[in-house]
Write a protein that holds these residues in place. Structure first.
Motif, PDB file in Angstrom:
ATOM      1  N   UNK A  58     -35.370  39.788  55.594  1.00 61.66           N
ATOM      2  CA  UNK A  58     -35.914  38.655  56.349  1.00 61.66           C
ATOM      3  C   UNK A  58     -36.934  37.887  55.514  1.00 61.66           C
ATOM      4  N   UNK A  59     -37.775  38.594  54.779  1.00 62.88           N
ATOM      5  CA  UNK A  59     -38.746  37.919  53.920  1.00 62.88           C
ATOM      6  C   UNK A  59     -38.047  37.078  52.866  1.00 62.88           C
ATOM      7  N   UNK A  60     -36.971  37.599  52.320  1.00 59.45           N
ATOM      8  CA  UNK A  60     -36.217  36.869  51.300  1.00 59.45           C
ATOM      9  C   UNK A  60     -35.490  35.664  51.901  1.00 59.45           C
ATOM     10  N   UNK A  61     -35.151  35.765  53.164  1.00 57.36           N
ATOM     11  CA  UNK A  61     -34.357  34.712  53.802  1.00 57.36           C
ATOM     12  C   UNK A  61     -35.168  33.431  54.041  1.00 57.36           C
ATOM     13  N   UNK A  62     -36.302  33.540  54.741  1.00 54.89           N
ATOM     14  CA  UNK A  62     -36.977  32.293  55.120  1.00 54.89           C
ATOM     15  C   UNK A  62     -38.486  32.402  55.339  1.00 54.89           C
TER      16      UNK A  62
END
Length: 244
Positions: A163-167
């Protein structure tokens, strides 16, 4: 008490219409009738704290990224501001929104007795977390990052790396102005679409781990239970409702 509440709101630059739930820590709710338009003005934006909030000068702020990374790094505010940034219009919502409604069905759950105003929508500007995690070269075994706040209690919440990498972004501006301390300034984490507990304020650390965090905010709080008290999951995404 009314005079004390007015003094608090004035000192924080907040709208006098906000409902003061507590002074220590400071927790403020936006009246539902005041939630007009697309963006919630910063003076009207609700405030949720688990501890006393710090006053961290931008020049003193540091973020440490370590744990399961090949290149641990520490970044300061000036360096962060030089990195490519992006803007998000995103809702922040406390997962305890409308907790007071539960009193109509049984005992009031533990926590702040929110009405319907523990929610706000703002424009946030910051640096994608993905960029910094790539610089640190995260190990493939990392499942979560323990996101650590700079408040007195070092509020820590494990958030999934995916999730951190996503947005997710490291936000330093809100509604066109530098992020106020009461809202997590100089820098906070913003995890769009997930409960507010994931958007750690005054963020000072990202510790990459291969398991779910042992933090109380992962294991004892923000846990979904059924009527029998059996655990059914953890709070992550905020449910949305649409109507025709």
């Amino acid at each position: 008490m009314a005079d004390r509440n007015r003094a608090l709101l004035t000192a924080l630059g907040k709208d006098p219409r906000l409902l003061v739930h507590s002074h220590a820590p400071i927790n403020l709710e936006t009246p539902l009738a005041a939630l007009e338009g697309t963006l919630t003005p910063t003076p009207l934006f609700f405030v949720r704290n688990n501890d006393s909030f710090p006053q961290i000068a931008p020049e003193d702020w540091r973020l440490r990224i370590d744990g399961l990374v090949r290149r641990p790094l520490t970044i300061d505010y000036a360096t962060l501001r030089r990195l490519p940034a992006m803007s998000y219009v995103a809702v922040l919502q406390c997962s305890g929104l409308r907790r007071l409604d539960f009193a109509m069905q049984g005992p009031l759950p533990e926590g702040i007795a929110w009405h319907s105003g523990a929610v706000g929508n703002a424009e946030w500007v910051g640096v994608p977390v993905r960029h910094l995690l790539e610089l640190a070269d995260v190990d493939a075994a990392a499942l979560q990052a323990e996101c650590i706040g700079g408040d007195a209690g070092h509020t820590t919440r494990g958030v999934e790396v995916a999730k951190l990498m996503e947005d997710a972004i490291l936000a330093y501006a809100m509604n066109g102005e530098l992020l106020p301390a009461i809202h997590g300034g100089p820098v906070r984490l913003l995890v769009p679409g997930w409960g507010g507990i994931n958007s750690i304020k005054w963020i000072v650390g990202l510790r990459l781990i291969a398991h779910e965090s042992d933090s109380v905010y992962n294991q004892q709080k923000y846990v979904i239970e059924d009527a029998a008290g059996k655990r059914r999951g953890k709070v992550r995404a905020v449910p949305s409702r649409t109507s025709a």
